[in-house]
Write a protein that holds these residues in place. Structure first.
Motif, PDB file in Angstrom:
ATOM      1  N   GLN A   1      -0.916  11.411   3.063  1.00  0.00           N
ATOM      2  CA  GLN A   1      -2.336  11.068   3.189  1.00  0.00           C
ATOM      3  C   GLN A   1      -2.633  10.535   4.589  1.00  0.00           C
ATOM      4  OE1 GLN A   1      -3.090   8.325  -0.023  1.00  0.00           O
ATOM      5  NE2 GLN A   1      -2.408   9.795  -1.569  1.00  0.00           N
TER       6      GLN A   1
ATOM      7  N   PRO B   1       0.828  -1.205   0.000  1.00  0.00           N
ATOM      8  CA  PRO B   1       0.000   0.000   0.000  1.00  0.00           C
ATOM      9  C   PRO B   1       0.861   1.253   0.000  1.00  0.00           C
ATOM     10  CG  PRO B   1      -0.001  -1.000   2.185  1.00  0.00           C
ATOM     11  CD  PRO B   1       0.844  -1.880   1.306  1.00  0.00           C
TER      12      PRO B   1
ATOM     13  N   ASN C   1      -0.410   8.561   7.298  1.00  0.00           N
ATOM     14  CA  ASN C   1      -0.138   9.121   8.622  1.00  0.00           C
ATOM     15  C   ASN C   1      -0.471   8.111   9.720  1.00  0.00           C
ATOM     16  OD1 ASN C   1      -1.572  12.257   7.542  1.00  0.00           O
ATOM     17  ND2 ASN C   1       0.558  11.634   7.469  1.00  0.00           N
TER      18      ASN C   1
ATOM     19  N   ILE D   1      -5.424   0.174   5.592  1.00  0.00           N
ATOM     20  CA  ILE D   1      -6.414   1.101   6.147  1.00  0.00           C
ATOM     21  C   ILE D   1      -7.137   1.766   4.977  1.00  0.00           C
ATOM     22  CG2 ILE D   1      -6.719   3.230   7.486  1.00  0.00           C
ATOM     23  CD1 ILE D   1      -4.059   2.432   8.954  1.00  0.00           C
TER      24      ILE D   1
ATOM     25  N   GLY E   1       0.504   5.703   0.277  1.00  0.00           N
ATOM     26  CA  GLY E   1      -0.281   6.925   0.408  1.00  0.00           C
ATOM     27  C   GLY E   1       0.360   8.008  -0.447  1.00  0.00           C
ATOM     28  N   GLY E   2       0.820   9.084   0.209  1.00  0.00           N
ATOM     29  CA  GLY E   2       1.430  10.192  -0.516  1.00  0.00           C
ATOM     30  C   GLY E   2       2.886   9.948  -0.883  1.00  0.00           C
ATOM     31  N   ASN E   3       3.419   8.816  -0.472  1.00  0.00           N
ATOM     32  CA  ASN E   3       4.825   8.467  -0.725  1.00  0.00           C
ATOM     33  C   ASN E   3       5.781   9.541  -0.202  1.00  0.00           C
ATOM     34  OD1 ASN E   3       6.901   6.817  -1.579  1.00  0.00           O
ATOM     35  ND2 ASN E   3       6.970   7.697  -3.637  1.00  0.00           N
ATOM     36  N   THR E   4       5.498  10.056   0.988  1.00  0.00           N
ATOM     37  CA  THR E   4       6.422  10.993   1.639  1.00  0.00           C
ATOM     38  C   THR E   4       7.193  10.310   2.768  1.00  0.00           C
ATOM     39  OG1 THR E   4       4.848  11.755   3.319  1.00  0.00           O
ATOM     40  CG2 THR E   4       4.821  12.913   1.205  1.00  0.00           C
ATOM     41  N   GLY E   5       6.931   9.030   2.968  1.00  0.00           N
ATOM     42  CA  GLY E   5       7.587   8.292   4.054  1.00  0.00           C
ATOM     43  C   GLY E   5       9.102   8.313   3.893  1.00  0.00           C
TER      44      GLY E   5
ATOM     45  N   THR F   1       1.890   5.045   9.694  1.00  0.00           N
ATOM     46  CA  THR F   1       3.217   5.308  10.270  1.00  0.00           C
ATOM     47  C   THR F   1       3.123   5.927  11.660  1.00  0.00           C
ATOM     48  OG1 THR F   1       3.278   7.508   9.240  1.00  0.00           O
ATOM     49  CG2 THR F   1       4.318   5.713   8.009  1.00  0.00           C
TER      50      THR F   1
ATOM     51  N   GLY G   1       4.119  11.926  13.655  1.00  0.00           N
ATOM     52  CA  GLY G   1       4.203  12.810  14.813  1.00  0.00           C
ATOM     53  C   GLY G   1       4.007  14.261  14.410  1.00  0.00           C
TER      54      GLY G   1
ATOM     55  N   GLU H   1       9.424   8.931  15.069  1.00  0.00           N
ATOM     56  CA  GLU H   1       8.191   9.285  14.369  1.00  0.00           C
ATOM     57  C   GLU H   1       8.165   8.846  12.912  1.00  0.00           C
ATOM     58  OE1 GLU H   1       7.575  13.534  14.230  1.00  0.00           O
ATOM     59  OE2 GLU H   1       9.474  13.896  13.224  1.00  0.00           O
TER      60      GLU H   1
HETATM   61  P1  FAD Z   1       3.608   6.701   2.422  1.00  0.00           P
HETATM   62  O1  FAD Z   1       4.973   7.262   2.399  1.00  0.00           O
HETATM   63  O2  FAD Z   1       2.939   6.505   1.126  1.00  0.00           O
HETATM   64  O3  FAD Z   1       3.635   5.301   3.200  1.00  0.00           O
HETATM   65  C1  FAD Z   1       4.255   5.187   4.462  1.00  0.00           C
HETATM   66  C2  FAD Z   1       4.036   3.757   5.006  1.00  0.00           C
HETATM   67  O4  FAD Z   1       2.658   3.542   5.290  1.00  0.00           O
HETATM   68  C3  FAD Z   1       4.401   2.661   4.012  1.00  0.00           C
HETATM   69  O5  FAD Z   1       4.890   1.567   4.731  1.00  0.00           O
HETATM   70  C4  FAD Z   1       3.083   2.313   3.344  1.00  0.00           C
HETATM   71  O6  FAD Z   1       3.077   0.973   2.881  1.00  0.00           O
HETATM   72  C5  FAD Z   1       2.110   2.495   4.488  1.00  0.00           C
HETATM   73  N1  FAD Z   1       0.786   2.951   4.075  1.00  0.00           N
HETATM   74  C6  FAD Z   1       0.450   4.077   3.386  1.00  0.00           C
HETATM   75  N2  FAD Z   1      -0.878   4.171   3.277  1.00  0.00           N
HETATM   76  C7  FAD Z   1      -1.411   3.091   3.898  1.00  0.00           C
HETATM   77  C8  FAD Z   1      -2.736   2.635   4.135  1.00  0.00           C
HETATM   78  N3  FAD Z   1      -3.790   3.308   3.685  1.00  0.00           N
HETATM   79  N4  FAD Z   1      -2.908   1.482   4.818  1.00  0.00           N
HETATM   80  C9  FAD Z   1      -1.828   0.790   5.287  1.00  0.00           C
HETATM   81  N5  FAD Z   1      -0.568   1.180   5.097  1.00  0.00           N
HETATM   82  C10 FAD Z   1      -0.353   2.310   4.418  1.00  0.00           C
HETATM   83  N6  FAD Z   1       6.813  12.312   9.609  1.00  0.00           N
HETATM   84  C11 FAD Z   1       6.516  12.599  10.883  1.00  0.00           C
HETATM   85  O7  FAD Z   1       6.074  11.732  11.626  1.00  0.00           O
HETATM   86  N7  FAD Z   1       6.696  13.865  11.381  1.00  0.00           N
HETATM   87  C12 FAD Z   1       7.167  14.861  10.632  1.00  0.00           C
HETATM   88  O8  FAD Z   1       7.332  15.970  11.112  1.00  0.00           O
HETATM   89  C13 FAD Z   1       7.471  14.585   9.264  1.00  0.00           C
HETATM   90  N8  FAD Z   1       7.918  15.566   8.466  1.00  0.00           N
HETATM   91  C14 FAD Z   1       8.185  15.270   7.157  1.00  0.00           C
HETATM   92  C15 FAD Z   1       8.626  16.291   6.335  1.00  0.00           C
HETATM   93  C16 FAD Z   1       8.904  16.046   4.998  1.00  0.00           C
HETATM   94  C17 FAD Z   1       9.351  17.190   4.125  1.00  0.00           C
HETATM   95  C18 FAD Z   1       8.757  14.737   4.485  1.00  0.00           C
HETATM   96  C19 FAD Z   1       9.051  14.426   3.037  1.00  0.00           C
HETATM   97  C20 FAD Z   1       8.330  13.711   5.301  1.00  0.00           C
HETATM   98  C21 FAD Z   1       8.048  13.962   6.648  1.00  0.00           C
HETATM   99  N9  FAD Z   1       7.601  12.959   7.513  1.00  0.00           N
HETATM  100  C22 FAD Z   1       7.288  13.255   8.800  1.00  0.00           C
HETATM  101  C23 FAD Z   1       7.450  11.573   7.035  1.00  0.00           C
HETATM  102  C24 FAD Z   1       6.110  11.286   6.320  1.00  0.00           C
HETATM  103  O9  FAD Z   1       5.512  12.450   5.862  1.00  0.00           O
HETATM  104  C25 FAD Z   1       5.132  10.585   7.257  1.00  0.00           C
HETATM  105  O10 FAD Z   1       5.673   9.328   7.610  1.00  0.00           O
HETATM  106  C26 FAD Z   1       3.726  10.391   6.663  1.00  0.00           C
HETATM  107  O11 FAD Z   1       2.888   9.965   7.704  1.00  0.00           O
HETATM  108  C27 FAD Z   1       3.672   9.384   5.535  1.00  0.00           C
HETATM  109  O12 FAD Z   1       2.413   9.488   4.865  1.00  0.00           O
HETATM  110  P2  FAD Z   1       2.252   9.075   3.334  1.00  0.00           P
HETATM  111  O13 FAD Z   1       0.811   9.161   2.976  1.00  0.00           O
HETATM  112  O14 FAD Z   1       3.182   9.813   2.490  1.00  0.00           O
HETATM  113  O15 FAD Z   1       2.659   7.523   3.406  1.00  0.00           O
END
Ligand code: FAD
Ligand code: ZN
Length: 474
Positions: free
Chosen positions: A144, A73, A148, A210, A75-79, A151, A154, A430
């Motif tokens: 997304q 899965p 959030n 989720i 989401g926004g691929n910011t992990g 992961t 935080g 986090e």
């Molecule tokens: P993704 O990167 O797409 O996925 C993250 C993980 O979750 C992967 O393992 C994926 O398989 C899984 N996943 C995604 N969607 C689902 C779903 N629907 N169901 C089950 N699993 C799923 N993080 C913090 O905690 N605090 C910060 O202050 C913070 N600051 C950031 C700043 C920047 C500039 C960047 C690039 C990242 C930052 N991050 C921070 C990290 C990131 O943004 C977080 O981890 C965010 O929660 C990831 O969300 P995403 O939708 O991009 O998930």
């Protein structure tokens, strides 16, 4: 059952499930889904699925389960740990089209949304209803809510409102066999057995996908005050935090730390930023207070906190934002540090936590350790001092080649994480585990804890098709 690779026959079935709008095999469309923000990892996939409903997600997972093909899965691929990137033969499942608001219950202070809603849109929906969704991080314009929660993100408001985990009442989850767990409860009290919801928060897609969540909302603050403060040292910062919490009736929302090097990198690389003070200082905090009470003299309160902090020798200098624009400038400095660090050469990063009461020790000992291991290293130390989460980041010393510096990554990581773990800390505060910190799980968690994790994985995903190779050590 043995795992197998995506075949053309299965791909055809999956495309039929999601319909013509719901898939792509165009390398240009796939490319951004296969990169990670720091450029550490690359994913590989021949098919991207973008289901629009829970039923479609469930059917995709069911079909993959039948033949033992892995589903990743995204989401926004910011992990930041490579957790959402697939490997060859795996199915990449992006939740981005599942972005509907299912319910807004103002009297219940809840918002029910699908997993693919962008965090900033969730915040905006709450705001339109006159309420607050407090989760906030620099990636909020693209991450997304599903990511959030997966992961347990935080960010900067944890001190006041808690992690993503604490913002959820209910979840809807597609399980490894394609069945759907409807746990979308809007209840604040529900002691009816195991807290299943908790299993999926921070599980990073390894136990279930989720698809929707019931989020908690809060009253909107009427007034905010933001101050950029030069403190005498991190221990003084902790005393100032306590003072601010006590004097303000716990109205402190944010208490962020940055050292001088962090500020210098921002000033040198990010346009339109400027030092809030005329003189350089060694340690800074960004303090934000918020109140919803009409007639609260929040500004007066912050002034009092700073005045008392000044008299007690905690505060050396302080700039209280005079306008929203100035508050935004202060925030921009803090939020630009990761980007500034990236622009300034190779980095070795640690997203760690210790009890708040030990953060000053962590900063001092972490700095001394890093300087011993890599003489001349630049300490880019910043983070969420108010909740104990510090980003102990290091940049290559001037004059040292990037490759030579990065070759030290493992040695430095282990030394820093050993220090953190010796202080009752966490090796990933986090950002989660993903691929990046899977070995640390085996290294730093007790055998009992690792075994519990494996047994949960085995119970919920016996064939190992959900996001394999992430989080749980082999
Ligand atoms: P993704 O990167 O797409 O996925 C993250 C993980 O979750 C992967 O393992 C994926 O398989 C899984 N996943 C995604 N969607 C689902 C779903 N629907 N169901 C089950 N699993 C799923 N993080 C913090 O905690 N605090 C910060 O202050 C913070 N600051 C950031 C700043 C920047 C500039 C960047 C690039 C990242 C930052 N991050 C921070 C990290 C990131 O943004 C977080 O981890 C965010 O929660 C990831 O969300 P995403 O939708 O991009 O998930
Ligand atoms: Zn952070």
């Amino acid at each position: 059952m043995a795992r197998s690779q995506l075949t053309e026959a299965l791909a055809a079935q999956l495309k039929a499930v999601v319909g013509p709008q719901g898939w792509s095999d165009d390398p240009q469309v796939l490319a951004p889904h296969l990169e990670d923000p720091r450029g550490t990892y690359r994913g590989t996939a021949s098919l991207l699925l973008r289901p629009a409903t829970t039923a479609e997600v469930a059917e995709v997972v069911r079909l993959c389960h039948v033949v033992g093909v892995a589903v990743v899965p995204q989401g926004g691929n910011t992990g930041l740990t490579g957790g959402g990137l697939p490997e060859a033969g795996e199915v990449l499942l992006s939740l981005g089209r599942m972005n509907r608001v299912r319910d807004l219950d103002v009297a219940n202070f809840t918002l029910t949304v699908e997993a693919g809603c962008v965090l900033a849109d969730v915040q905006a929906t709450a705001e339109e209803a006159g309420l607050l969704f407090p989760l906030s991080l620099a990636a909020e314009g693209s991450c997304q809510i599903g990511g959030n929660l997966a992961t347990n993100a935080g960010g900067t408001n944890v001190l006041r409102y808690g992690n993503a985990r604490e913002q959820v009442l209910g979840l809807e989850v597609v399980l490894a066999d394609g069945s759907v767990w409807d746990g979308l409860r809007r209840l604040r009290k529900d002691n009816t057995g195991y807290p299943l919801r908790e299993l999926f928060l921070a599980s990073e897609g390894t136990l279930g996908i989720i698809t929707a969540a019931v989020l908690k909302l809060y009253p909107r603050p009427r007034e905010m005050q933001v101050a950029f403060v030069a403190v005498s040292d991190p221990e003084a910062a902790l005393r100032l935090l306590r003072r601010a919490r006590e004097l303000s009736g716990d109205a402190v929302v944010t208490f962020e730390y940055l050292n001088r090097t962090s500020l210098e990198l921002v000033l040198a690389t990010i346009p339109d930023t400027r030092d809030p003070f005329d003189e350089p200082h060694t340690h800074y905090v960004l303090l934000e207070l918020a109140s919803g009470r009409p007639g609260d003299d929040l500004r007066g309160l912050v002034e009092l906190v700073l005045e008392e902090g000044f008299e007690a020798g905690e505060v050396i200098d302080a700039a209280l934002a005079a306008s929203e624009a100035q508050a935004a400038d202060f925030w921009r400095i803090r939020e630009s540090i990761p980007e500034a660090q990236k622009r300034t050469g190779a980095g070795i990063r640690h997203d760690v936590a210790v009890p708040v009461s030990r953060t000053h020790e962590l900063l001092a000992q972490g700095g001394a350790l890093a300087e011993r291991l890599v003489p001349g290293v630049r300490l880019v130390f910043f983070g969420h001092l108010g909740d104990g989460n510090i980003h102990l980041n290091l940049n290559q010393p001037p004059g040292m080649a990037a490759e030579a510096f990065l070759a030290l990554t493992e040695e430095v990581n282990h030394a820093v994480l050993d220090l953190v773990m010796g202080m009752d800390g966490s090796f990933s505060a986090e950002h989660g585990v993903g691929r990046l910190k899977r070995d640390e799980v085996a290294r730093y968690k007790s055998p009992v804890e690792v075994d519990l994790m494996r047994r949960l994985k085995q119970a919920l995903d016996p064939d190992g098709i959900l996001n394999p190779g992430k989080v749980v050590p082999d």
